[in-house]
Structures are given as structure tokens and as C-alpha cells.
Design a protein around this motif. Structure first.
Motif, PDB file in Angstrom:
ATOM      1  N   GLN A  51       0.851  -1.182   0.000  1.00 59.29           N
ATOM      2  CA  GLN A  51       0.000   0.000   0.000  1.00 59.29           C
ATOM      3  C   GLN A  51       0.890   1.237   0.000  1.00 59.29           C
ATOM      4  OE1 GLN A  51      -2.921   0.358   3.115  1.00 59.29           O
ATOM      5  NE2 GLN A  51      -3.661   2.309   2.294  1.00 59.29           N
ATOM      6  N   ASP A  52       0.812   2.003  -1.096  1.00 63.72           N
ATOM      7  CA  ASP A  52       1.633   3.192  -1.247  1.00 63.72           C
ATOM      8  C   ASP A  52       1.162   3.924  -2.496  1.00 63.72           C
ATOM      9  OD1 ASP A  52       3.650   5.044  -0.783  1.00 63.72           O
ATOM     10  OD2 ASP A  52       5.260   3.560  -0.755  1.00 63.72           O
ATOM     11  N   THR A  53       1.595   5.161  -2.661  1.00 60.52           N
ATOM     12  CA  THR A  53       1.379   5.841  -3.927  1.00 60.52           C
ATOM     13  C   THR A  53       2.472   5.397  -4.895  1.00 60.52           C
ATOM     14  OG1 THR A  53       2.778   7.747  -3.401  1.00 60.52           O
ATOM     15  CG2 THR A  53       0.437   7.873  -2.737  1.00 60.52           C
ATOM     16  N   ALA A  54       2.183   5.515  -6.167  1.00 63.52           N
ATOM     17  CA  ALA A  54       3.187   5.152  -7.168  1.00 63.52           C
ATOM     18  C   ALA A  54       4.441   5.995  -6.992  1.00 63.52           C
ATOM     19  CB  ALA A  54       2.606   5.330  -8.566  1.00 63.52           C
ATOM     20  N   GLU A  55       4.250   7.306  -6.774  1.00 63.53           N
ATOM     21  CA  GLU A  55       5.399   8.204  -6.659  1.00 63.53           C
ATOM     22  C   GLU A  55       6.280   7.844  -5.469  1.00 63.53           C
ATOM     23  OE1 GLU A  55       2.054   8.956  -6.962  1.00 63.53           O
ATOM     24  OE2 GLU A  55       1.960  11.133  -7.055  1.00 63.53           O
ATOM     25  N   SER A  56       5.669   7.610  -4.336  1.00 59.94           N
ATOM     26  CA  SER A  56       6.434   7.297  -3.130  1.00 59.94           C
ATOM     27  C   SER A  56       7.178   5.967  -3.277  1.00 59.94           C
ATOM     28  CB  SER A  56       5.499   7.261  -1.920  1.00 59.94           C
ATOM     29  OG  SER A  56       6.196   6.872  -0.771  1.00 59.94           O
ATOM     30  N   LEU A  58       8.093   4.402  -6.073  1.00 59.25           N
ATOM     31  CA  LEU A  58       9.169   4.525  -7.058  1.00 59.25           C
ATOM     32  C   LEU A  58      10.363   5.305  -6.517  1.00 59.25           C
ATOM     33  CD1 LEU A  58       6.958   5.220 -10.179  1.00 59.25           C
ATOM     34  CD2 LEU A  58       8.490   3.248  -9.903  1.00 59.25           C
ATOM     35  N   ALA A  59      10.091   6.314  -5.706  1.00 60.76           N
ATOM     36  CA  ALA A  59      11.178   7.146  -5.161  1.00 60.76           C
ATOM     37  C   ALA A  59      12.043   6.384  -4.168  1.00 60.76           C
ATOM     38  CB  ALA A  59      10.596   8.390  -4.502  1.00 60.76           C
ATOM     39  N   ALA A  61      12.049   2.666  -3.982  1.00 64.27           N
ATOM     40  CA  ALA A  61      12.228   1.246  -4.328  1.00 64.27           C
ATOM     41  C   ALA A  61      13.714   0.906  -4.409  1.00 64.27           C
ATOM     42  CB  ALA A  61      11.548   0.937  -5.656  1.00 64.27           C
ATOM     43  N   PRO A  62      14.111  -0.241  -3.853  1.00 64.75           N
ATOM     44  CA  PRO A  62      15.527  -0.605  -3.846  1.00 64.75           C
ATOM     45  C   PRO A  62      15.999  -1.290  -5.129  1.00 64.75           C
ATOM     46  CG  PRO A  62      14.276  -2.219  -2.621  1.00 64.75           C
ATOM     47  CD  PRO A  62      13.299  -1.155  -3.049  1.00 64.75           C
ATOM     48  N   HIS A  63      15.067  -1.592  -6.049  1.00 68.04           N
ATOM     49  CA  HIS A  63      15.419  -2.367  -7.235  1.00 68.04           C
ATOM     50  C   HIS A  63      15.148  -1.593  -8.513  1.00 68.04           C
ATOM     51  CE1 HIS A  63      15.623  -5.831  -4.609  1.00 68.04           C
ATOM     52  NE2 HIS A  63      14.384  -5.615  -4.225  1.00 68.04           N
ATOM     53  N   ARG A  64      15.726  -2.112  -9.592  1.00 66.00           N
ATOM     54  CA  ARG A  64      15.348  -1.700 -10.937  1.00 66.00           C
ATOM     55  C   ARG A  64      14.507  -2.832 -11.519  1.00 66.00           C
ATOM     56  NH1 ARG A  64      19.472   1.889 -14.329  1.00 66.00           N
ATOM     57  NH2 ARG A  64      19.634   3.569 -12.821  1.00 66.00           N
ATOM     58  N   TYR A  65      13.666  -2.488 -12.474  1.00 65.27           N
ATOM     59  CA  TYR A  65      12.704  -3.447 -13.013  1.00 65.27           C
ATOM     60  C   TYR A  65      12.899  -3.618 -14.518  1.00 65.27           C
ATOM     61  CZ  TYR A  65      10.539  -2.793  -8.517  1.00 65.27           C
ATOM     62  OH  TYR A  65      10.322  -2.749  -7.167  1.00 65.27           O
ATOM     63  N   ALA A  66      12.616  -4.825 -14.987  1.00 64.44           N
ATOM     64  CA  ALA A  66      12.631  -5.105 -16.422  1.00 64.44           C
ATOM     65  C   ALA A  66      11.404  -4.490 -17.087  1.00 64.44           C
ATOM     66  CB  ALA A  66      12.655  -6.609 -16.674  1.00 64.44           C
ATOM     67  N   ALA A  67      10.321  -4.388 -16.319  1.00 63.87           N
ATOM     68  CA  ALA A  67       9.090  -3.796 -16.839  1.00 63.87           C
ATOM     69  C   ALA A  67       8.324  -3.134 -15.703  1.00 63.87           C
ATOM     70  CB  ALA A  67       8.222  -4.862 -17.501  1.00 63.87           C
ATOM     71  N   VAL A  68       7.739  -1.990 -16.025  1.00 61.04           N
ATOM     72  CA  VAL A  68       6.808  -1.298 -15.132  1.00 61.04           C
ATOM     73  C   VAL A  68       5.559  -1.076 -15.964  1.00 61.04           C
ATOM     74  CG1 VAL A  68       6.335   0.815 -13.829  1.00 61.04           C
ATOM     75  CG2 VAL A  68       8.649  -0.148 -13.837  1.00 61.04           C
ATOM     76  N   TYR A  69       4.399  -1.426 -15.396  1.00 62.66           N
ATOM     77  CA  TYR A  69       3.165  -1.272 -16.154  1.00 62.66           C
ATOM     78  C   TYR A  69       2.043  -0.790 -15.243  1.00 62.66           C
ATOM     79  CZ  TYR A  69       1.500  -5.690 -14.185  1.00 62.66           C
ATOM     80  OH  TYR A  69       1.090  -6.670 -13.319  1.00 62.66           O
ATOM     81  N   SER A  70       1.009  -0.267 -15.892  1.00 61.75           N
ATOM     82  CA  SER A  70      -0.159   0.239 -15.191  1.00 61.75           C
ATOM     83  C   SER A  70      -1.374   0.006 -16.071  1.00 61.75           C
ATOM     84  CB  SER A  70       0.013   1.732 -14.901  1.00 61.75           C
ATOM     85  OG  SER A  70      -1.147   2.276 -14.308  1.00 61.75           O
ATOM     86  N   ALA A  89      13.707   6.129 -13.866  1.00 64.30           N
ATOM     87  CA  ALA A  89      14.802   5.875 -12.922  1.00 64.30           C
ATOM     88  C   ALA A  89      14.767   4.454 -12.367  1.00 64.30           C
ATOM     89  CB  ALA A  89      14.752   6.883 -11.775  1.00 64.30           C
ATOM     90  N   ARG A  90      13.591   3.842 -12.298  1.00 63.19           N
ATOM     91  CA  ARG A  90      13.457   2.495 -11.730  1.00 63.19           C
ATOM     92  C   ARG A  90      13.522   1.395 -12.774  1.00 63.19           C
ATOM     93  NH1 ARG A  90      15.859   2.879  -8.109  1.00 63.19           N
ATOM     94  NH2 ARG A  90      15.252   4.327  -6.527  1.00 63.19           N
ATOM     95  N   LEU A  91      13.513   1.763 -14.051  1.00 64.60           N
ATOM     96  CA  LEU A  91      13.642   0.754 -15.103  1.00 64.60           C
ATOM     97  C   LEU A  91      15.106   0.492 -15.410  1.00 64.60           C
ATOM     98  CD1 LEU A  91      10.938   1.710 -17.745  1.00 64.60           C
ATOM     99  CD2 LEU A  91      11.142  -0.479 -16.567  1.00 64.60           C
ATOM    100  N   GLN A  92      15.441  -0.760 -15.620  1.00 67.70           N
ATOM    101  CA  GLN A  92      16.791  -1.073 -16.071  1.00 67.70           C
ATOM    102  C   GLN A  92      16.920  -0.642 -17.534  1.00 67.70           C
ATOM    103  OE1 GLN A  92      16.509  -5.223 -15.080  1.00 67.70           O
ATOM    104  NE2 GLN A  92      16.119  -5.819 -17.189  1.00 67.70           N
ATOM    105  N   PRO A  93      18.130  -0.393 -18.024  1.00 68.23           N
ATOM    106  CA  PRO A  93      18.288  -0.039 -19.437  1.00 68.23           C
ATOM    107  C   PRO A  93      17.633  -1.105 -20.322  1.00 68.23           C
ATOM    108  CG  PRO A  93      20.321   0.336 -18.252  1.00 68.23           C
ATOM    109  CD  PRO A  93      19.399  -0.378 -17.295  1.00 68.23           C
ATOM    110  N   GLY A  94      16.862  -0.644 -21.286  1.00 68.58           N
ATOM    111  CA  GLY A  94      16.122  -1.559 -22.154  1.00 68.58           C
ATOM    112  C   GLY A  94      14.801  -1.997 -21.576  1.00 68.58           C
TER     113      GLY A  94
END
Length: 174
Positions: A51-56, A58-59, A61-70, A89-94
Motif C-alpha cells: 500500500q503506497d502511492t506510485a510516486e512514493s 518509485l522514489a 524502491a531498492p530495485h530496478r525493473y525489467a518492466a513497469v506497467y499500469s 529511474a526504476r527501469l533497467q536499461p532496455g
């Protein structure tokens, strides 16, 4: 998809997240609604939902992601100028960012719009929130300006018997 780290912004009751987990993704979902998250926990107790806002989220999060979706989630209800840099900032390159929501309801009504959300409990007052509506061409420009490449945006026609299609936007983190 096996082992790919995936983030669902506005995961609701967790249906999409459960599917990705079932096919092997390391998936986490974020939603502001405790009611929706309770439904997700009840149906799929193994899901990682927060339970959180997307902004909070993402600001911090300790990881990078291969995909972020909504899917009809946080991307529709969060100012793109605030959300897109955090997603990038939270997506890995590519990595892929994809979101969907209804196409704009009225021609010429673009940008922040008032949206009435029906109450979850009968007798409660409706909730009014802002959503961001743009034509596909404008979404492409906005997402490209935020540093994404290969950006596409299209309206998928509605299924038979339905009036509204789905706007689908996708971009790659360079």
C-alpha cells in the motif's frame, strides 16, 4: 519472463500481478487502496503487494525493473511530469514501460480532468480524482520527452457490444 523483476503501478485486486507471478516473474504490485489490496491478499496470499502511492514507492524502491506497467491504474491518475521520471529511474536499461486507460472522453478535453469514482460502499459519496487524458500522438511526445525511446500509443477498438476502446502506450528506457 521467468525471473524478470516487474512492477504493477495501481495493481488493484491483483489479477494481472497474479498472472505474471504464475508465469515466473518476480512481481510486486503497488496500490493506494487498502480495500483492493485486501482482495488481492484474500485471493492470492502469495502476492507481493504494497500500500503506497506510485510516486512514493518509485522514489524509494531498492530495485530496478525489467518492466513497469499500469492497467487503468496509477499512470492514469498521476501527473506525467511527476511519474515518468520516477518510472524511468526504476527501469533497467532496455526496460519497458507500458500503461493503458480509456481514450479521452471528449474531443478537446486534454490534460488533467476531473473523474468521478463510484464509492466502494453503498451510500458513500463518490470520490473525485484527477486523471490525465491525451490523444495517442500527445502521449508519444510526452513519453519521449521523459527519455523513453520506441514509444508507441494506439487506441485498441472495443470488444463487440462495448462503446469504449483502450489506449495503450509503451516505451523503452534508453
Amino acid at each position: 519472463m521467468t525471473g524478470a523483476r516487474v512492477l504493477d503501478l495501481g495493481c488493484g485486486s491483483g489479477g494481472n500481478l497474479a498472472h505474471l507471478t504464475a508465469i515466473g516473474a518476480d512481481a510486486v504490485g503497488v496500490d493506494i487502496s487498502p480495500v483492493q489490496l485486501a482482495k488481492a491478499h484474500e485471493r492470492w496470499p502469495h502476492l507481493d503487494v504494497r500500500q503506497d502511492t506510485a510516486e512514493s514507492f518509485l522514489a524509494t524502491a531498492p530495485h530496478r525493473y525489467a518492466a513497469v506497467y499500469s492497467v487503468f491504474g496509477a499512470a492514469w491518475f498521476t501527473h506525467p511530469a511527476d511519474l515518468l521520471p520516477l518510472v524511468r529511474a526504476r527501469l533497467q536499461p532496455g526496460g519497458v514501460y507500458a500503461f493503458s486507460h480509456n481514450p479521452p472522453a471528449l474531443m478537446g478535453c486534454y490534460g488533467a480532468q476531473a473523474s468521478q469514482m463510484e464509492p466502494l460502499t453503498k451510500g458513500e459519496e463518490p470520490l473525485y480524482v484527477r486523471r490525465w487524458d491525451y490523444e495517442p500522438r500527445t502521449w508519444v511526445e510526452i513519453v519521449e520527452r521523459a527519455g523513453f525511446t520506441e514509444v508507441t500509443a494506439e487506441v485498441i477498438p472495443p470488444p463487440a457490444g462495448k462503446r469504449t476502446g483502450t489506449l495503450l502506450v509503451r516505451g523503452i528506457r534508453a
